[in-house]
Write a protein that holds these residues in place. Structure first.
Motif, PDB file in Angstrom:
ATOM      1  N   PRO A 185      -2.784 -21.567  12.250  1.00  0.00           N
ATOM      2  CA  PRO A 185      -2.392 -20.590  13.267  1.00  0.00           C
ATOM      3  C   PRO A 185      -2.234 -19.186  12.663  1.00  0.00           C
ATOM      4  O   PRO A 185      -1.938 -19.055  11.474  1.00  0.00           O
ATOM      5  CB  PRO A 185      -1.061 -21.137  13.766  1.00  0.00           C
ATOM      6  CG  PRO A 185      -0.488 -21.875  12.582  1.00  0.00           C
ATOM      7  CD  PRO A 185      -1.667 -22.485  11.886  1.00  0.00           C
ATOM      8  N   ALA A 186      -2.423 -18.165  13.503  1.00  0.00           N
ATOM      9  CA  ALA A 186      -2.278 -16.781  13.044  1.00  0.00           C
ATOM     10  C   ALA A 186      -0.833 -16.527  12.619  1.00  0.00           C
ATOM     11  O   ALA A 186       0.113 -16.979  13.271  1.00  0.00           O
ATOM     12  CB  ALA A 186      -2.681 -15.821  14.158  1.00  0.00           C
ATOM     13  N   LEU A 187      -0.681 -15.794  11.520  1.00  0.00           N
ATOM     14  CA  LEU A 187       0.623 -15.644  10.876  1.00  0.00           C
ATOM     15  C   LEU A 187       1.497 -14.579  11.548  1.00  0.00           C
ATOM     16  O   LEU A 187       1.075 -13.437  11.728  1.00  0.00           O
ATOM     17  CB  LEU A 187       0.424 -15.282   9.405  1.00  0.00           C
ATOM     18  CG  LEU A 187       1.681 -15.127   8.539  1.00  0.00           C
ATOM     19  CD1 LEU A 187       2.426 -16.456   8.426  1.00  0.00           C
ATOM     20  CD2 LEU A 187       1.301 -14.600   7.154  1.00  0.00           C
ATOM     21  N   THR A 188       2.723 -14.960  11.872  1.00  0.00           N
ATOM     22  CA  THR A 188       3.744 -14.001  12.291  1.00  0.00           C
ATOM     23  C   THR A 188       4.215 -13.269  11.042  1.00  0.00           C
ATOM     24  O   THR A 188       4.623 -13.903  10.061  1.00  0.00           O
ATOM     25  CB  THR A 188       4.911 -14.713  12.977  1.00  0.00           C
ATOM     26  OG1 THR A 188       4.453 -15.289  14.207  1.00  0.00           O
ATOM     27  CG2 THR A 188       6.048 -13.741  13.269  1.00  0.00           C
ATOM     28  N   THR A 189       4.191 -11.947  11.067  1.00  0.00           N
ATOM     29  CA  THR A 189       4.451 -11.200   9.836  1.00  0.00           C
ATOM     30  C   THR A 189       4.968  -9.802  10.124  1.00  0.00           C
ATOM     31  O   THR A 189       4.984  -9.351  11.276  1.00  0.00           O
ATOM     32  CB  THR A 189       3.158 -11.127   8.991  1.00  0.00           C
ATOM     33  OG1 THR A 189       3.438 -10.524   7.733  1.00  0.00           O
ATOM     34  CG2 THR A 189       2.071 -10.335   9.703  1.00  0.00           C
ATOM     35  N   VAL A 190       5.376  -9.117   9.073  1.00  0.00           N
ATOM     36  CA  VAL A 190       5.841  -7.731   9.163  1.00  0.00           C
ATOM     37  C   VAL A 190       4.667  -6.805   8.876  1.00  0.00           C
ATOM     38  O   VAL A 190       4.008  -6.929   7.838  1.00  0.00           O
ATOM     39  CB  VAL A 190       6.975  -7.460   8.159  1.00  0.00           C
ATOM     40  CG1 VAL A 190       7.338  -5.980   8.142  1.00  0.00           C
ATOM     41  CG2 VAL A 190       8.198  -8.308   8.500  1.00  0.00           C
ATOM     42  N   SER A 191       4.407  -5.893   9.785  1.00  0.00           N
ATOM     43  CA  SER A 191       3.287  -4.964   9.615  1.00  0.00           C
ATOM     44  C   SER A 191       3.787  -3.606   9.141  1.00  0.00           C
ATOM     45  O   SER A 191       4.782  -3.080   9.649  1.00  0.00           O
ATOM     46  CB  SER A 191       2.536  -4.790  10.940  1.00  0.00           C
ATOM     47  OG  SER A 191       1.459  -3.878  10.783  1.00  0.00           O
ATOM     48  N   LEU A 192       3.103  -3.060   8.147  1.00  0.00           N
ATOM     49  CA  LEU A 192       3.365  -1.707   7.664  1.00  0.00           C
ATOM     50  C   LEU A 192       2.091  -0.880   7.822  1.00  0.00           C
ATOM     51  O   LEU A 192       0.987  -1.403   7.644  1.00  0.00           O
ATOM     52  CB  LEU A 192       3.779  -1.740   6.189  1.00  0.00           C
ATOM     53  CG  LEU A 192       5.031  -2.546   5.847  1.00  0.00           C
ATOM     54  CD1 LEU A 192       5.210  -2.622   4.337  1.00  0.00           C
ATOM     55  CD2 LEU A 192       6.251  -1.919   6.479  1.00  0.00           C
ATOM     56  N   PRO A 193       2.201   0.412   8.151  1.00  0.00           N
ATOM     57  CA  PRO A 193       1.006   1.254   8.333  1.00  0.00           C
ATOM     58  C   PRO A 193       0.390   1.633   6.986  1.00  0.00           C
ATOM     59  O   PRO A 193       0.533   2.749   6.503  1.00  0.00           O
ATOM     60  CB  PRO A 193       1.560   2.470   9.078  1.00  0.00           C
ATOM     61  CG  PRO A 193       2.981   2.559   8.619  1.00  0.00           C
ATOM     62  CD  PRO A 193       3.447   1.143   8.416  1.00  0.00           C
ATOM     63  N   LYS A 194      -0.303   0.710   6.386  1.00  0.00           N
ATOM     64  CA  LYS A 194      -0.742   0.838   4.994  1.00  0.00           C
ATOM     65  C   LYS A 194      -1.669   2.022   4.770  1.00  0.00           C
ATOM     66  O   LYS A 194      -1.497   2.799   3.830  1.00  0.00           O
ATOM     67  CB  LYS A 194      -1.404  -0.472   4.559  1.00  0.00           C
ATOM     68  CG  LYS A 194      -0.436  -1.662   4.600  1.00  0.00           C
ATOM     69  CD  LYS A 194      -1.117  -2.973   4.391  1.00  0.00           C
ATOM     70  CE  LYS A 194      -1.841  -3.466   5.611  1.00  0.00           C
ATOM     71  NZ  LYS A 194      -0.979  -3.785   6.757  1.00  0.00           N
ATOM     72  N   LYS A 195      -2.677   2.154   5.624  1.00  0.00           N
ATOM     73  CA  LYS A 195      -3.623   3.253   5.420  1.00  0.00           C
ATOM     74  C   LYS A 195      -2.940   4.607   5.635  1.00  0.00           C
ATOM     75  O   LYS A 195      -3.201   5.562   4.902  1.00  0.00           O
ATOM     76  CB  LYS A 195      -4.818   3.115   6.366  1.00  0.00           C
ATOM     77  CG  LYS A 195      -5.932   4.106   6.072  1.00  0.00           C
ATOM     78  CD  LYS A 195      -7.127   3.930   7.002  1.00  0.00           C
ATOM     79  CE  LYS A 195      -7.881   2.668   6.697  1.00  0.00           C
ATOM     80  NZ  LYS A 195      -9.155   2.587   7.455  1.00  0.00           N
ATOM     81  N   GLU A 196      -2.043   4.676   6.625  1.00  0.00           N
ATOM     82  CA  GLU A 196      -1.324   5.924   6.874  1.00  0.00           C
ATOM     83  C   GLU A 196      -0.430   6.292   5.691  1.00  0.00           C
ATOM     84  O   GLU A 196      -0.283   7.466   5.347  1.00  0.00           O
ATOM     85  CB  GLU A 196      -0.486   5.803   8.150  1.00  0.00           C
ATOM     86  CG  GLU A 196      -1.292   5.775   9.438  1.00  0.00           C
ATOM     87  CD  GLU A 196      -1.845   4.393   9.754  1.00  0.00           C
ATOM     88  OE1 GLU A 196      -1.697   3.468   8.920  1.00  0.00           O
ATOM     89  OE2 GLU A 196      -2.433   4.233  10.839  1.00  0.00           O
ATOM     90  N   ILE A 197       0.169   5.278   5.069  1.00  0.00           N
ATOM     91  CA  ILE A 197       0.977   5.521   3.868  1.00  0.00           C
ATOM     92  C   ILE A 197       0.097   6.135   2.782  1.00  0.00           C
ATOM     93  O   ILE A 197       0.491   7.092   2.101  1.00  0.00           O
ATOM     94  CB  ILE A 197       1.623   4.213   3.378  1.00  0.00           C
ATOM     95  CG1 ILE A 197       2.725   3.775   4.351  1.00  0.00           C
ATOM     96  CG2 ILE A 197       2.193   4.383   1.967  1.00  0.00           C
ATOM     97  CD1 ILE A 197       3.279   2.396   4.081  1.00  0.00           C
ATOM     98  N   GLY A 198      -1.103   5.585   2.601  1.00  0.00           N
ATOM     99  CA  GLY A 198      -2.041   6.139   1.620  1.00  0.00           C
ATOM    100  C   GLY A 198      -2.415   7.572   1.931  1.00  0.00           C
ATOM    101  O   GLY A 198      -2.474   8.423   1.031  1.00  0.00           O
ATOM    102  N   HIS A 199      -2.669   7.867   3.210  1.00  0.00           N
ATOM    103  CA  HIS A 199      -2.992   9.245   3.621  1.00  0.00           C
ATOM    104  C   HIS A 199      -1.867  10.199   3.231  1.00  0.00           C
ATOM    105  O   HIS A 199      -2.109  11.268   2.656  1.00  0.00           O
ATOM    106  CB  HIS A 199      -3.183   9.308   5.142  1.00  0.00           C
ATOM    107  CG  HIS A 199      -4.436   8.659   5.624  1.00  0.00           C
ATOM    108  ND1 HIS A 199      -4.658   8.377   6.952  1.00  0.00           N
ATOM    109  CD2 HIS A 199      -5.546   8.243   4.962  1.00  0.00           C
ATOM    110  CE1 HIS A 199      -5.851   7.816   7.089  1.00  0.00           C
ATOM    111  NE2 HIS A 199      -6.397   7.723   5.895  1.00  0.00           N
ATOM    112  N   THR A 200      -0.625   9.808   3.558  1.00  0.00           N
ATOM    113  CA  THR A 200       0.515  10.688   3.295  1.00  0.00           C
ATOM    114  C   THR A 200       0.743  10.880   1.807  1.00  0.00           C
ATOM    115  O   THR A 200       1.073  11.989   1.350  1.00  0.00           O
ATOM    116  CB  THR A 200       1.782  10.120   3.964  1.00  0.00           C
ATOM    117  OG1 THR A 200       1.543   9.980   5.372  1.00  0.00           O
ATOM    118  CG2 THR A 200       2.971  11.046   3.751  1.00  0.00           C
ATOM    119  N   LEU A 201       0.584   9.824   1.030  1.00  0.00           N
ATOM    120  CA  LEU A 201       0.738   9.940  -0.422  1.00  0.00           C
ATOM    121  C   LEU A 201      -0.244  10.958  -0.989  1.00  0.00           C
ATOM    122  O   LEU A 201       0.131  11.831  -1.784  1.00  0.00           O
ATOM    123  CB  LEU A 201       0.509   8.575  -1.084  1.00  0.00           C
ATOM    124  CG  LEU A 201       1.646   7.560  -0.963  1.00  0.00           C
ATOM    125  CD1 LEU A 201       1.161   6.175  -1.327  1.00  0.00           C
ATOM    126  CD2 LEU A 201       2.826   7.957  -1.838  1.00  0.00           C
TER     127      LEU A 201
END
Length: 336
Positions: A287-303
């Motif tokens: 089954p598809a995993l229930t998980t915590v999502s973080l805006p990974k690409k946006e974090i990279g942009h801001t860095l």
């Protein structure tokens, strides 16, 4: 081989204008920029990077230090860094702190790079004093909000994220929740692990006893599919009673699901499982995993944007931006 002068002649402009287009420095009208870019393509002109570095006193390269790219969480952040870097004429090199080799620190300090992005600040601090590094080279960090620092950083509150996840499991009726991840002291050099503290705080707030029988601790940076699989097999062998597993990343959660499945334990009918990071495979498994999502690409942009600001002379201190996490409810949690 075409030269800058050849491009200028074909575009009907001066070599200085060609330089402005190449370096994205100074005003150039859209019509002129288009002519120069068309001439560059037609002549297949390749700028001399070495000559430009000598002229501008910039290398046009940045370094990125990460735990490694086996966990695609970091790969997605790096993708965001790459997008902004290339748009601004920078290339980058990746170094991994999961490899026991400190030679790259000297390479960075010797002036080969214009800037540095650190995605694993805790590991990096074990190798070198981050404050001293910043005195030598513009630097930006991916940081957990629980640690206060004056170093320029993009932050996520991991403690809050894990607390929310554990509360979600509690609200679904689960009281025997296994924690799968780093121990309280966290990664070497980190006094407190925010994910573990979030898990503990959620249980204590509901008056539920925190039992060490429900701790599945992994060693430094061993947060892999195999680690999740093996730790849950060990838990099952011990005969510990539990109804849910809160893993500190998606890879360990998926490994846990495999271990449960091999023993005939259904997810989520018998045991619920949550992950952390929301990497691509999390939504593709069954089954598809229930998980915590973080805006990974946006974090990279801001860095990368923050690093560019520093490389252009701006002084930045402390938290630049804080990103919120989001719980993605899918198919691996069931109410009891």
């Amino acid at each position: 081989m075409a030269t800058r002068q050849d491009v200028a002649k074909l575009a009907g402009v001066s070599p200085t204008t060609v330089s402005r287009v190449l370096n994205n420095n100074g005003y150039v009208s859209q019509d002129v920029r288009k002519r120069v870019e068309e001439a560059i393509r037609e002549l297949q002109f390749v700028p001399n990077r070495v000559a430009r570095s000598l002229r501008t006193q910039k290398c046009g390269q940045i370094a990125c230090i990460t735990h490694g790219l086996k966990n695609t969480f970091y790969a997605e952040i790096v993708q965001g860094i790459e997008e902004v870097a290339l748009e601004n004429g920078y290339t980058y090199s990746i170094y991994s702190t999961s490899v026991e080799n400190e030679k790259y620190i000297n390479l960075i300090l010797e002036g080969f790079y214009d800037g540095l992005i650190v995605l694993t600040s805790s590991e990096f601090n074990n190798l070198v004093d981050s404050k001293k590094i910043r005195e030598v080279i513009p630097t930006c960090f991916y940081w957990d909000l629980g640690y206060e620092t004056k170093l320029p950083n993009v932050a996520v509150n991991l403690k809050k994220a894990m607390k929310n996840t554990t509360n979600y499991l509690l609200d679904c009726g689960h009281k025997e929740i296994v924690y799968l991840g780093y121990p309280k002291e966290g990664i070497e050099g980190v006094k407190e692990n925010p994910r573990f503290l979030g898990y503990v705080d959620a249980l204590k707030a509901k008056g539920i006893e925190v039992s060490s029988d429900h701790f599945l601790f992994v060693s430094n940076w061993n947060d892999t599919l195999t680690a999740g699989y093996e730790k849950v097999r060990e838990l099952l062998d011990r005969g510990v009673s539990f109804t849910a597993i809160a893993a500190c990343n998606d890879l360990m959660a998926i490994g846990a699901i495999r271990a449960l499945s091999e023993r005939g334990i259904r997810v989520p009918e018998d045991v619920s499982v949550t992950g952390f990071d929301d990497v691509e495979i999390a939504k593709m498994i069954t089954p598809a995993l229930t998980t915590v999502s973080l805006p990974k690409k946006e974090i990279g942009h801001t860095l990368m944007k923050s690093l560019l600001r520093q490389m252009n002379g701006e002084k930045l201190e402390g938290k630049i931006q804080e990103y919120e996490s989001e719980l993605m409810e899918r198919e691996t949690v069931q109410k009891i």
